[in-house]
Structure formats: C-alpha cells, structure tokens
Design a protein around this motif. Sequence first.
Motif, PDB file in Angstrom:
ATOM      1  N   PRO A   8      35.886  32.092  34.300  1.00 41.86           N
ATOM      2  CA  PRO A   8      36.851  32.065  35.417  1.00 41.86           C
ATOM      3  C   PRO A   8      38.126  32.877  35.157  1.00 41.86           C
ATOM      4  CG  PRO A   8      36.970  30.013  34.226  1.00 41.86           C
ATOM      5  CD  PRO A   8      35.924  30.824  33.528  1.00 41.86           C
ATOM      6  N   TYR A   9      37.954  34.129  34.748  1.00 45.14           N
ATOM      7  CA  TYR A   9      39.057  35.097  34.612  1.00 45.14           C
ATOM      8  C   TYR A   9      40.076  34.715  33.544  1.00 45.14           C
ATOM      9  CZ  TYR A   9      37.007  36.326  39.090  1.00 45.14           C
ATOM     10  OH  TYR A   9      36.113  36.654  40.075  1.00 45.14           O
TER      11      TYR A   9
ATOM     12  N   ARG B  65      42.268  36.326  47.334  1.00 47.08           N
ATOM     13  CA  ARG B  65      41.211  36.435  48.344  1.00 47.08           C
ATOM     14  C   ARG B  65      41.530  37.403  49.481  1.00 47.08           C
ATOM     15  NH1 ARG B  65      41.364  31.564  46.101  1.00 47.08           N
ATOM     16  NH2 ARG B  65      39.377  30.666  45.473  1.00 47.08           N
TER      17      ARG B  65
ATOM     18  N   LEU C 274      36.951  37.720  46.401  1.00 47.32           N
ATOM     19  CA  LEU C 274      37.874  37.125  45.415  1.00 47.32           C
ATOM     20  C   LEU C 274      38.045  38.033  44.199  1.00 47.32           C
ATOM     21  CD1 LEU C 274      39.503  34.588  44.325  1.00 47.32           C
ATOM     22  CD2 LEU C 274      37.346  33.818  43.335  1.00 47.32           C
ATOM     23  N   HIS C 275      39.313  38.241  43.806  1.00 49.06           N
ATOM     24  CA  HIS C 275      39.646  38.858  42.521  1.00 49.06           C
ATOM     25  C   HIS C 275      38.932  40.182  42.256  1.00 49.06           C
ATOM     26  CE1 HIS C 275      42.163  35.549  41.653  1.00 49.06           C
ATOM     27  NE2 HIS C 275      41.307  34.746  41.050  1.00 49.06           N
TER      28      HIS C 275
ATOM     29  N   HIS D   4      45.633  36.569  34.877  1.00 51.83           N
ATOM     30  CA  HIS D   4      45.042  35.269  35.209  1.00 51.83           C
ATOM     31  C   HIS D   4      44.966  34.347  33.981  1.00 51.83           C
ATOM     32  CE1 HIS D   4      42.568  32.367  37.278  1.00 51.83           C
ATOM     33  NE2 HIS D   4      42.435  33.126  38.340  1.00 51.83           N
TER      34      HIS D   4
ATOM     35  N   TYR E 214      45.293  31.157  31.650  1.00 46.55           N
ATOM     36  CA  TYR E 214      45.344  29.702  31.799  1.00 46.55           C
ATOM     37  C   TYR E 214      46.191  29.193  30.640  1.00 46.55           C
ATOM     38  CZ  TYR E 214      41.192  29.751  34.890  1.00 46.55           C
ATOM     39  OH  TYR E 214      40.300  29.963  35.904  1.00 46.55           O
TER      40      TYR E 214
ATOM     41  N   LEU F 243      40.351  28.751  51.599  1.00 41.71           N
ATOM     42  CA  LEU F 243      41.571  29.140  50.880  1.00 41.71           C
ATOM     43  C   LEU F 243      42.147  30.483  51.361  1.00 41.71           C
ATOM     44  CD1 LEU F 243      40.900  27.926  47.192  1.00 41.71           C
ATOM     45  CD2 LEU F 243      41.862  26.666  49.115  1.00 41.71           C
TER      46      LEU F 243
ATOM     47  N   ASP G  57      45.898  24.834  44.208  1.00 43.16           N
ATOM     48  CA  ASP G  57      45.323  26.184  44.200  1.00 43.16           C
ATOM     49  C   ASP G  57      45.961  26.905  45.386  1.00 43.16           C
ATOM     50  OD1 ASP G  57      43.824  28.417  43.741  1.00 43.16           O
ATOM     51  OD2 ASP G  57      41.866  27.451  43.976  1.00 43.16           O
TER      52      ASP G  57
ATOM     53  N   GLN H 182      50.408  32.278  42.644  1.00 37.29           N
ATOM     54  CA  GLN H 182      49.329  31.324  42.868  1.00 37.29           C
ATOM     55  C   GLN H 182      49.391  30.285  41.759  1.00 37.29           C
ATOM     56  OE1 GLN H 182      47.103  31.653  45.461  1.00 37.29           O
ATOM     57  NE2 GLN H 182      45.548  30.119  44.968  1.00 37.29           N
TER      58      GLN H 182
ATOM     59  N   TYR I 212      47.534  27.381  40.163  1.00 40.32           N
ATOM     60  CA  TYR I 212      46.147  26.886  40.118  1.00 40.32           C
ATOM     61  C   TYR I 212      46.021  25.980  38.910  1.00 40.32           C
ATOM     62  CZ  TYR I 212      41.095  27.037  39.216  1.00 40.32           C
ATOM     63  OH  TYR I 212      39.794  26.696  38.948  1.00 40.32           O
TER      64      TYR I 212
ATOM     65  N   PHE J 146      38.402  23.999  38.838  1.00 36.80           N
ATOM     66  CA  PHE J 146      36.966  24.276  38.740  1.00 36.80           C
ATOM     67  C   PHE J 146      36.454  24.214  37.299  1.00 36.80           C
ATOM     68  CE2 PHE J 146      38.302  26.858  42.561  1.00 36.80           C
ATOM     69  CZ  PHE J 146      37.862  25.932  43.490  1.00 36.80           C
TER      70      PHE J 146
ATOM     71  N   GLU K 144      49.739  32.853  38.772  1.00 41.43           N
ATOM     72  CA  GLU K 144      49.357  34.250  39.003  1.00 41.43           C
ATOM     73  C   GLU K 144      50.377  34.877  39.939  1.00 41.43           C
ATOM     74  OE1 GLU K 144      45.086  33.836  40.335  1.00 41.43           O
ATOM     75  OE2 GLU K 144      45.519  31.843  39.598  1.00 41.43           O
TER      76      GLU K 144
HETATM   77  C1  GLA Z   1      42.166  31.697  41.306  1.00 41.13           C
HETATM   78  C2  GLA Z   1      41.724  31.107  42.595  1.00 41.13           C
HETATM   79  C3  GLA Z   1      40.944  29.869  42.327  1.00 41.13           C
HETATM   80  C4  GLA Z   1      39.782  30.161  41.409  1.00 41.13           C
HETATM   81  C5  GLA Z   1      40.273  30.782  40.149  1.00 41.13           C
HETATM   82  C6  GLA Z   1      39.133  31.192  39.265  1.00 41.13           C
HETATM   83  O1  GLA Z   1      43.202  31.029  40.757  1.00 41.13           O
HETATM   84  O2  GLA Z   1      42.784  30.852  43.476  1.00 41.13           O
HETATM   85  O3  GLA Z   1      40.485  29.330  43.540  1.00 41.13           O
HETATM   86  O4  GLA Z   1      38.906  31.029  42.055  1.00 41.13           O
HETATM   87  O5  GLA Z   1      41.062  31.894  40.437  1.00 41.13           O
HETATM   88  O6  GLA Z   1      38.212  30.180  39.052  1.00 41.13           O
END
Ligand code: GLA
Length: 385
Positions: free
Chosen positions: A107-108, A119, A143-144, A219, A221, A251, A285, A322, A324, A328, A350
């Motif tokens: 997930p990035y 998005r 997305l992304h 991105h 975390y 979203l 998010d 963003q 988040y 997920f 982000e």
């Molecule tokens: C971003 C999006 C989330 C999700 C993550 C990656 O933060 O806003 O909804 O897609 O990236 O999982």
Amino acid sequence: MKARVWIKLVLAVVVISMSGCEKKDATVKGPEAKEIGQMSANTESFGKTPDGKQVDLYTLTNTRGIRARITSFGAILVSLEVPDRDGNLADITLGFDKLDGYTGVHPYFGAIVGRYANRIGKAAFKLDGVEYKLAANDGVNHLHGGTKGFDKAVWRLEDLGVKGAGAVVKLSYISEDGEEGYPGNLACSVTYTLTEDDKLKISYEAETDKKTVVNLTNHSYFNLAGQGTGDILGHELMLNADKYTVVDEGLIPTGENRNVKGTPMDFTTPMTIGSRIGQVEGGYDHNYVLNSGGGTLALAAKAYEPASGRVMEIHTDQPGVQFYTGNFLDGSVTGKAGKVYRKNYGFCLETQHFPDSPNKPGFPSVVLFPGQRYSTVTAYKFSTK
Ligand code: GLA
C-alpha cells in the motif's frame, strides 16, 4: 533521437562519476559529531528488479544520528530513524527490509506517488475538450497514478552528497507521453535533504512538453513509537485545517468543503487520533483543506507520541493533506524486522492538491503547462518533548 540518447549516456557517466567522488568526500564531521552522528550520504546496492534493473539504496545521516534511507525504486523512503527523548533511535516508518517487498503489491509504503497522487473520479479527465482515460484501479476510480505509478519506476540518481543545506539525494524520472494515459512527457525530480536541524525535506520538480496534470506526494506511514510496535491511536495530532473535502462512497470529493468544528474531523487543537476514530466510518481517509491555502511553506500538521516523546511537524506549500490512518492494513503484510502491520499501525499525512482536482474547476488547479515549472516542498521536522 540518437543524439538525445548519446547526451543522456554522457550525462549518466558524468552523474555516476560525480556520485563516486561525492561518496568518498561525503562523510564530514559536524560540530558535535558523535560516533553514530557524522553527516554523510552514501550508496549501496539494493538488488535488482524482477526484470533485471539495478536498484540502489542511499543513506543520509546528520550529526544527531538521524538516518534516512531512500531507494531508487519508486524514490521510496525505506526507513527513517530518529531519536526519542532519551536519544534512542527507532525507525518510525513502515516498509520492507528488502527490495522484493517494494516490487510486489503493497500500500505505497514510503513511496513517491504520481503522476497524480490520490483519486481521479471515474478514471478520466478532460483538458481542452480532449478526454484522457486512465486505469480504474480503485473501483471505477483512478488511484495514485494507476497500474504502474511512479512508485514502481526505477529513478535515476542525479546527485548525492553533503551540501550546504545537509545530506542530499536527488533522483529523476521521465514519465513518457501517454504513460498510464496521461498526456505529455513529464520530466520529474525528487530531492530528499536531511538537514542539521533535524528536518527531512522533500522537494519535487517537474516540467512537461504538453499540457498535463500533476500531483506528487510522499506516502510514508508513520508510527512515532517505532514501526511495527503497535497502533497509532495514542498519538496526538494537530491539523492546521478548518475544513475538509467531503467525499462520496468512492472517496471522490462531492465539491463541498465542510467545517470540522464540533465534529470528529476536528484536529485544529491537538487530539489523540483514537479519541473519535470510532465515529468516522472506516477510519480517517480524508483530504484536509489547509488554512494556509497553499503557495507558501506553512505548518500543516504536528504529531506527538507521548511514550517516546517524539514530535513531527510537517510544513508544506501544498493546499491539502490526506490524513489516512492505515485502515486497510489487516495483518496480511509482514514488514521490516518481521513486524506484522495491522489496522491503524501507521498514519499517513500525504501533502497534496485535492483529490479529483482535474474534474473540479472550483479546486486549486493541478494543470501544468509547457514552459512552466512544478515545484513544491514538504519538510518533516523532528524533535522531542
Ligand atoms: C491513500 C488513500 C487510501 C488508500 C491508501 C493506500 O491514502 O487515500 O484510501 O488507498 O492510499 O492503501
């Protein structure tokens, strides 16, 4: 064309030989240099991509011992070690020890996201009446950056060394006309600078040869207690934003910017992330509309983790961020040092333009014209209390 390739080759040789020299000279002692804390910028191999491309890992350190590792794969921030209030270092970003974690689906983690971070509704947008279709890789939305975004590209080393401002690595990538459906050859660069005053600064630059849209971010975390040690619900967070962009079930912003006052979205005064997360369906998010309005470097967010005392302040010139909360993450990813990443084990901030801006004339523009320069900065400042 041939001449262009030749010029690129010569440039590559010059850059490679320059970085070789830099490497030897890069380690210099700062005023209060400790064993672990010399200001330096070094390179080593991080392995090869499945299709055989060489990938490198760059390490930047400052005299306090802060250490940032960045790879040429996706220009990803692989790790970021910062001291707690007792001076103990911990890696505060989620990710992988090895390259294959990053080349696979993830997930990035730590990645530079582009050509358009976040998005784009219905995976399409129009410029001058021409419709550009993008990959629908998040339901019906884009997305992304698509199926193979900037996070999956091998970036080229442009510069590495200790400069006036700190320890620096600069990486570049040319996103070709039509890549992932976007118009125009986009020449981008990302520069990570670790400064002596404990800032990790990320500067983004881009130029195009055709009108296009651009929105780049990082991105990462974060878990200021140390990656993989637990959830981030006990962190205190301040977001310098009175409004957020209201979204639909996919979203995608509806166009309404709503006041946070009196709602669980309000972080204008520091609040623990977990205090009201249960009232926000799915977790946070959301894109916050920064009070600065963008354009000048201003405080966007401040996070504090009480047990370690670590503080992170984010300054950006972007109009949005963003927030988040790793909703997920579900324990299916094993990251650095064998740590399993569960729901809410990291939070992302982000810095960006608002989601779906290419389709929202009322949002700040993300259009880049030929001859114009996209140039933005986000800085993460570390301290303790
Ligand atoms: C971003 C999006 C989330 C999700 C993550 C990656 O933060 O806003 O909804 O897609 O990236 O999982």
